[in-house]
Design a protein around this motif. Structure first.
Motif, short mmCIF file in Angstrom:
data_model
loop_
_atom_site.label_atom_id
_atom_site.label_comp_id
_atom_site.label_asym_id
_atom_site.label_seq_id
_atom_site.Cartn_x
_atom_site.Cartn_y
_atom_site.Cartn_z
N SER A 247 0.80 -1.23 0.00
CA SER A 247 0.00 0.00 0.00
C SER A 247 0.84 1.28 0.00
N PRO A 248 2.01 1.34 0.69
CA PRO A 248 2.81 2.57 0.60
C PRO A 248 3.38 2.83 -0.79
N VAL A 249 3.52 1.75 -1.59
CA VAL A 249 4.11 1.88 -2.93
C VAL A 249 3.09 2.37 -3.95
N LEU A 250 1.82 2.05 -3.73
CA LEU A 250 0.78 2.33 -4.73
C LEU A 250 0.68 3.81 -5.11
N PRO A 251 0.61 4.74 -4.14
CA PRO A 251 0.52 6.16 -4.55
C PRO A 251 1.78 6.65 -5.25
N ILE B 66 8.67 4.89 -17.19
CA ILE B 66 8.29 4.28 -15.92
C ILE B 66 7.67 2.91 -16.14
N GLY B 67 7.00 2.75 -17.30
CA GLY B 67 6.39 1.47 -17.63
C GLY B 67 7.42 0.36 -17.77
N ARG B 68 8.58 0.70 -18.33
CA ARG B 68 9.64 -0.31 -18.48
C ARG B 68 10.13 -0.79 -17.12
N PHE B 69 10.26 0.16 -16.17
CA PHE B 69 10.67 -0.21 -14.81
C PHE B 69 9.60 -1.08 -14.14
N LEU B 70 8.34 -0.70 -14.30
CA LEU B 70 7.25 -1.46 -13.68
C LEU B 70 7.20 -2.88 -14.22
#
Length: 213
Positions: A31-35, A98-102
C-alpha cells in the motif's frame, strides 16, 4: 483417477484460501508503494493510472469466460488505437519510461490482486490470454484452450517465470507446455505445493532482481 478425484477439490480449496490471504497481505504490504507508482505514471505520461483489458478466465469445454483485468498502465495512452491488438516487442516504443521499470519489477501487476480477491484470477496459474488472439491461437496450437479448463489464470505461473512476455505465436506455444505441466502438478497435493513454492520463489527473485520484461 480415484486419487485425482479426492485430491483436486482439496487443492482448489486450499489454493483459494491462499489466494485470498495472499492478495490481502500483498495489498496491505504494498500500500505505501501504490501512490508513488500512481504519481510516477501520471507525471511521465498522460492517461489513466490503471489500465483495464479483457482477458480469458477459467473456462470449460462449453463456455469461455471473460473478465476485466487490472494493471498499472505501462504504455502510452491509446497504444493500440491504430494498430489494433498486437504483441509487445523487445524495446517496444509504446512502453513508457516508468512502464519499463514497472514491467521489469512486475510492479505493474499489483492491481491484479483485486482480480484475485474477486475470484477472477489466482496468485498462481496459467497466463490469461487476450480474446483478440484467442481464436487464432486455438486454431494453430494443439490443446491451447484446455490450459485454463477448471483453473483460474494467475498473476504469476510456471509459464510466466520460465519465459517473458509473448512477442509471437512461438512464445505462446512454449507457454502452453508450461501451463499443462502446472495442471499436471495438481494431481497430487505434494507435487502441487512444491510447484507453487518454486514459482513463488522464482517470482520474488524476478521482482527483486528486475528480470521481468
Amino acid at each position: 483417477m480415484y486419487m485425482f478425484s479426492l485430491t483436486q477439490p482439496l487443492i482448489h480449496s486450499v489454493k483459494r484460501s491462499i489466494d485470498i490471504l495472499g492478495a490481502l497481505a500483498g495489498l496491505i504490504v504494498l500500500s505505501p508503494v501504490l501512490p508513488i507508482v500512481a504519481l510516477a505514471i501520471k507525471a511521465t505520461s498522460p492517461g489513466p493510472v490503471i489500465y483495464r483489458q479483457w482477458r480469458v478466465g477459467k473456462s470449460t469445454p462449453e463456455q469461455v469466460n471473460l473478465f476485466e483485468m487490472f494493471k498499472f498502465r505501462t504504455m502510452v495512452q491509446n497504444a493500440e488505437v491504430q494498430s489494433g491488438a498486437v504483441w509487445a516487442t523487445e524495446n517496444d516504443p509504446r512502453i513508457t519510461r516508468i512502464g519499463r521499470f514497472l514491467r521489469k519489477t512486475r510492479l505493474d501487476e499489483i492491481p491484479q490482486l483485486v482480480n484475485v480477491l474477486k475470484g477472477e484470477m489466482s496468485l498462481i496459474g496459467p497466463r490469461p490470454e487476450r480474446p483478440a488472439f484467442y481464436s487464432n491461437l486455438e486454431e494453430k496450437i494443439p490443446f491451447f484452450t484446455e490450459r485454463t479448463y477448471g483453473i483460474l489464470p494467475g498473476i504469476t505461473g510456471l509459464a510466466q517465470i520460465s519465459q517473458g512476455y509473448d512477442t509471437c505465436i512461438d512464445d505462446v506455444r512454449r507457454k502452453v507446455a508450461f501451463d499443462h505441466s502446472y495442471s499436471l502438478s495438481m494431481y497430487s497435493f505434494k507435487s502441487w505445493l512444491l510447484m507453487d513454492m518454486k514459482i513463488i520463489g522464482k517470482t520474488l527473485l524476478v521482482m527483486v532482481c528486475g528480470k521481468g520484461q
